[in-house]
Design a protein around this motif. Structure first.
Motif, short mmCIF file in Angstrom:
data_model
loop_
_atom_site.label_atom_id
_atom_site.label_comp_id
_atom_site.label_asym_id
_atom_site.label_seq_id
_atom_site.Cartn_x
_atom_site.Cartn_y
_atom_site.Cartn_z
N VAL A 39 0.85 -1.20 0.00
CA VAL A 39 0.00 0.00 0.00
C VAL A 39 0.88 1.24 0.00
O VAL A 39 0.53 2.25 -0.61
CB VAL A 39 -1.02 0.00 1.16
CG1 VAL A 39 -0.42 0.45 2.47
CG2 VAL A 39 -2.21 0.87 0.81
N ARG A 40 2.02 1.19 0.65
CA ARG A 40 2.97 2.32 0.59
C ARG A 40 3.48 2.50 -0.84
O ARG A 40 3.58 3.62 -1.33
CB ARG A 40 4.14 2.08 1.54
CG ARG A 40 3.78 2.29 2.98
CD ARG A 40 4.97 2.07 3.88
NE ARG A 40 4.62 2.37 5.26
CZ ARG A 40 5.27 1.91 6.30
NH1 ARG A 40 6.33 1.13 6.13
NH2 ARG A 40 4.88 2.22 7.52
N GLU A 41 3.78 1.41 -1.50
CA GLU A 41 4.23 1.46 -2.89
C GLU A 41 3.12 2.03 -3.79
O GLU A 41 3.37 2.87 -4.65
CB GLU A 41 4.60 0.04 -3.33
CG GLU A 41 5.17 -0.07 -4.71
CD GLU A 41 5.49 -1.54 -5.03
OE1 GLU A 41 5.08 -1.98 -6.12
OE2 GLU A 41 6.13 -2.21 -4.19
N PHE A 42 1.89 1.59 -3.55
CA PHE A 42 0.75 2.10 -4.32
C PHE A 42 0.56 3.60 -4.11
O PHE A 42 0.39 4.36 -5.07
CB PHE A 42 -0.53 1.35 -3.91
CG PHE A 42 -1.78 1.91 -4.53
CD1 PHE A 42 -2.15 1.56 -5.82
CD2 PHE A 42 -2.58 2.79 -3.81
CE1 PHE A 42 -3.31 2.08 -6.38
CE2 PHE A 42 -3.73 3.32 -4.38
CZ PHE A 42 -4.09 2.96 -5.67
N ASN A 43 0.62 4.05 -2.85
CA ASN A 43 0.45 5.47 -2.55
C ASN A 43 1.55 6.33 -3.15
O ASN A 43 1.30 7.44 -3.60
CB ASN A 43 0.37 5.69 -1.04
CG ASN A 43 -0.94 5.22 -0.46
OD1 ASN A 43 -1.93 5.05 -1.17
ND2 ASN A 43 -0.95 4.96 0.84
N ALA A 44 2.76 5.84 -3.16
CA ALA A 44 3.88 6.60 -3.72
C ALA A 44 3.70 6.78 -5.23
O ALA A 44 4.11 7.80 -5.79
CB ALA A 44 5.20 5.91 -3.42
N ALA A 45 3.10 5.81 -5.90
CA ALA A 45 2.94 5.88 -7.35
C ALA A 45 1.61 6.52 -7.76
O ALA A 45 1.41 6.80 -8.93
CB ALA A 45 3.02 4.47 -7.94
N TYR A 46 0.71 6.76 -6.83
CA TYR A 46 -0.62 7.28 -7.15
C TYR A 46 -0.56 8.75 -7.52
O TYR A 46 0.09 9.55 -6.86
CB TYR A 46 -1.57 7.08 -5.96
CG TYR A 46 -3.00 7.45 -6.26
CD1 TYR A 46 -3.79 6.61 -7.02
CD2 TYR A 46 -3.54 8.65 -5.81
CE1 TYR A 46 -5.10 6.93 -7.30
CE2 TYR A 46 -4.84 8.98 -6.09
CZ TYR A 46 -5.63 8.12 -6.84
OH TYR A 46 -6.92 8.45 -7.12
#
Length: 180
Positions: A39-46
């Motif tokens: 989810v951290r990876e997803f948020n960083a790329a969002y």
């Protein structure tokens, strides 16, 4: 407990993230569950602005978004004018200021006898006005006891708490010099 939907991950999926189907008329869309790392990876790329033009991004970042429409003024026809905002440090004080004088007038008894906050609360519990006398107190008490007592309601004990409050209020008020 959901499993993380990232390929190859076996961690618990504790965090919800938007899935493939976007929100629309039929509902909020689909979601997927991700572990903390994913989810951290997803948020960083969002990127919320992805696919927007420069003008659309500028409009979305405008602090006055939605306020460009004109609204009609609040009228004071038949009412006293509202208080001046400059007279108050806290804007919420201004909202109640218009009615404060009227409320203070309504709180005093006609005979001038003082009422404690407890007396006011007990009178409100019994549904009586601040100018009630001993006869009104007894009449209202008898009426409420008949209404809430289980013996008068076929054994229904659902009003037991209300009955207890009525009894406590009456007991407190009947001993006050106000009702002597």
């Amino acid at each position: 407990m959901e499993i993380c939907s990232a390929p190859g991950c076996t961690e618990a999926g504790e965090f919800r993230a938007p899935g493939g189907e976007a929100a629309g008329f039929d509902g909020p869309g689909s979601y997927r569950w991700l572990c903390l790392d994913h989810v951290r990876e997803f948020n960083a790329a969002y990127n919320w602005f992805e696919g927007m033009s420069a003008e659309e991004i500028s409009e979305a970042q405008n602090p006055y978004g939605g306020w460009e429409r004109q609204t009609r003024a609040f009228g004071t026809v038949g009412q006293s004018p509202p208080p001046r905002w400059a007279d108050f440090a806290d804007p919420l004080d201004a909202i109640g200021a218009r009615f404060r004088a009227r409320q203070e007038q309504a709180r005093e008894r006609q005979d001038g006898r003082p009422l404690s906050p407890g007396d006011r609360k007990n009178l409100a519990t019994l549904g009586l006005d601040v100018d009630a006398d001993r006869k009104a107190l007894r009449t209202r008490y008898a009426e409420l006891v008949r209404r809430y007592h289980p013996d008068r309601n076929g054994g229904d004990r659902s009003h037991e708490k209300a009955l207890q409050q009525v009894i406590e209020a009456y007991t407190a008020l009947k001993g006050r010099p106000l009702f002597a």
